[in-house]
Scaffold this active site. Structure first.
Site, PDB file in Angstrom:
ATOM      1  N   HIS A 153       0.853  -1.195   0.000  1.00 48.47           N
ATOM      2  CA  HIS A 153       0.000   0.000   0.000  1.00 48.47           C
ATOM      3  C   HIS A 153       0.890   1.248   0.000  1.00 48.47           C
ATOM      4  O   HIS A 153       1.956   1.250   0.622  1.00 48.47           O
ATOM      5  CB  HIS A 153      -0.929  -0.001   1.218  1.00 48.47           C
ATOM      6  CG  HIS A 153      -2.018   1.024   1.090  1.00 48.47           C
ATOM      7  ND1 HIS A 153      -1.785   2.361   1.326  1.00 48.47           N
ATOM      8  CD2 HIS A 153      -3.310   0.915   0.697  1.00 48.47           C
ATOM      9  CE1 HIS A 153      -2.906   3.039   1.089  1.00 48.47           C
ATOM     10  NE2 HIS A 153      -3.846   2.182   0.705  1.00 48.47           N
ATOM     11  N   GLU A 191      -3.988   1.671  -7.322  1.00 51.62           N
ATOM     12  CA  GLU A 191      -4.443   2.802  -6.514  1.00 51.62           C
ATOM     13  C   GLU A 191      -3.586   4.034  -6.814  1.00 51.62           C
ATOM     14  O   GLU A 191      -2.495   4.186  -6.223  1.00 51.62           O
ATOM     15  CB  GLU A 191      -4.312   2.479  -5.024  1.00 51.62           C
ATOM     16  CG  GLU A 191      -5.169   1.338  -4.558  1.00 51.62           C
ATOM     17  CD  GLU A 191      -5.522   1.460  -3.077  1.00 51.62           C
ATOM     18  OE1 GLU A 191      -6.712   1.453  -2.765  1.00 51.62           O
ATOM     19  OE2 GLU A 191      -4.602   1.588  -2.245  1.00 51.62           O
TER      20      GLU A 191
HETATM   21  P1  13P Z   1     -10.019   5.817  -0.081  1.00 56.63           P
HETATM   22  O1  13P Z   1     -11.122   4.924  -0.631  1.00 56.63           O
HETATM   23  O2  13P Z   1     -10.326   6.367   1.256  1.00 56.63           O
HETATM   24  O3  13P Z   1      -9.606   6.843  -1.097  1.00 56.63           O
HETATM   25  O4  13P Z   1      -8.747   4.872   0.143  1.00 56.63           O
HETATM   26  C1  13P Z   1      -8.328   4.026  -0.854  1.00 56.63           C
HETATM   27  C2  13P Z   1      -7.282   3.122  -0.306  1.00 56.63           C
HETATM   28  O5  13P Z   1      -6.166   3.551  -0.047  1.00 56.63           O
HETATM   29  C3  13P Z   1      -7.649   1.730  -0.047  1.00 56.63           C
HETATM   30  O6  13P Z   1      -6.534   0.948   0.215  1.00 56.63           O
END
Ligand code: 13P
Length: 252
Positions: free
Chosen positions: A101, A170
């Site tokens: 992450h 992400e």
């Molecule tokens: P948000 O949905 O709060 O933008 O976060 C995404 C995330 O980092 C999930 O791992």
């Protein structure tokens, strides 16, 4: 479509206490009752480490699957203060672990560590949600594809079992900001990620999720993007209603 199952994975980050199980009870109840669709998707929630054991026990025979948010990169046990190994996570019956992450990359996780985390997790029979994503500058300078390809190639090895790996795209600029990618851009990016994955894993490519500001109001915009195999959801996963509405609105 190679991967028909959709994933709705809730990453609670630093949220949750024992009584927060009420949120999961409601989500579980919804999934159970969603008989028409619930074979098409899996719900995974990653609470903080303090809750993994009790939640994994509570939902062991239910619809919700429990995972962990991170793990140590080597060894089962060791003199590492504060560390939690994939072995320990598996020993309390969690089934998934998030690796890479951007929060953890920002705190110093290197590609080498991430590769060890993935390998060690797979050895311990955990399914891995491996996160990748470009930052605002990469995007501005048209470096997105380069960055993503490097993140994938430096960590994922063709010897890994791709069936136990899920890739979560992400974009860092989208996490917690309310900004989501343009559908066309997202389509192209996910297509590119899948091309790289196909190149690494000749046979079966991992599923690819999108994460970043997904909520019940914007999820409809992702429904038509067939190549996205699901979502990694942060903030909106802390509310049972929002999370349930994400699933409902996705299939609307
Ligand atoms: P948000 O949905 O709060 O933008 O976060 C995404 C995330 O980092 C999930 O791992």
């Amino acid at each position: 479509m190679a991967n028909n199952i959709r994933y709705f994975i809730g990453n609670w980050k630093m949220f949750g206490e024992p009584k927060s199980i009420a949120i999961l009870n409601k989500i579980n109840k919804f999934v159970k009752s969603d008989k028409k669709l619930n074979k098409k998707y899996k719900v995974v929630i990653t609470p903080p480490h303090t809750l993994v054991q009790s939640y994994a026990k509570a939902f062991s025979k239910q619809k919700i699957i429990i995972g962990a948010q991170n793990c140590y990169h080597k060894d089962n046990f060791g003199a590492n203060t504060g560390a939690i190994s994939p072995y320990m996570i598996k020993s309390v019956n969690a089934q998934y672990v998030i690796v890479g992450h951007s929060d953890n990359r920002a705190e110093g996780d290197t590609d080498e560590m991430l590769k060890n985390k993935v390998e060690n997790s797979l050895t311990n029979k955990l399914k891995v949600v491996f996160c990748i994503g470009e930052n605002k500058d990469h995007k501005k300078n048209n470096k997105t594809f380069n960055v993503l390809e490097k993140q994938l190639r430096n960590v994922l090895d063709k010897k890994f079992n791709s069936k136990d790996i899920i890739v979560a795209y992400e974009p860092i600029w989208s996490i917690g900001t309310g900004q989501i990618p343009q559908p066309d851009d997202l389509h192209e990016t996910v297509k590119y990620i899948k091309k790289v994955l196909k190149n690494i894993f000749a046979k079966q490519s991992p599923a690819v999720l999108y994460g970043g500001s997904v909520d019940s109001k914007n999820i409809g915009q992702f429904s038509s993007l067939n190549e996205i195999d699901g979502f990694l959801i942060g903030g909106a996963s802390k509310s049972d209603q929002n999370f349930i509405d994400i699933i409902k609105n996705y299939y609307k």
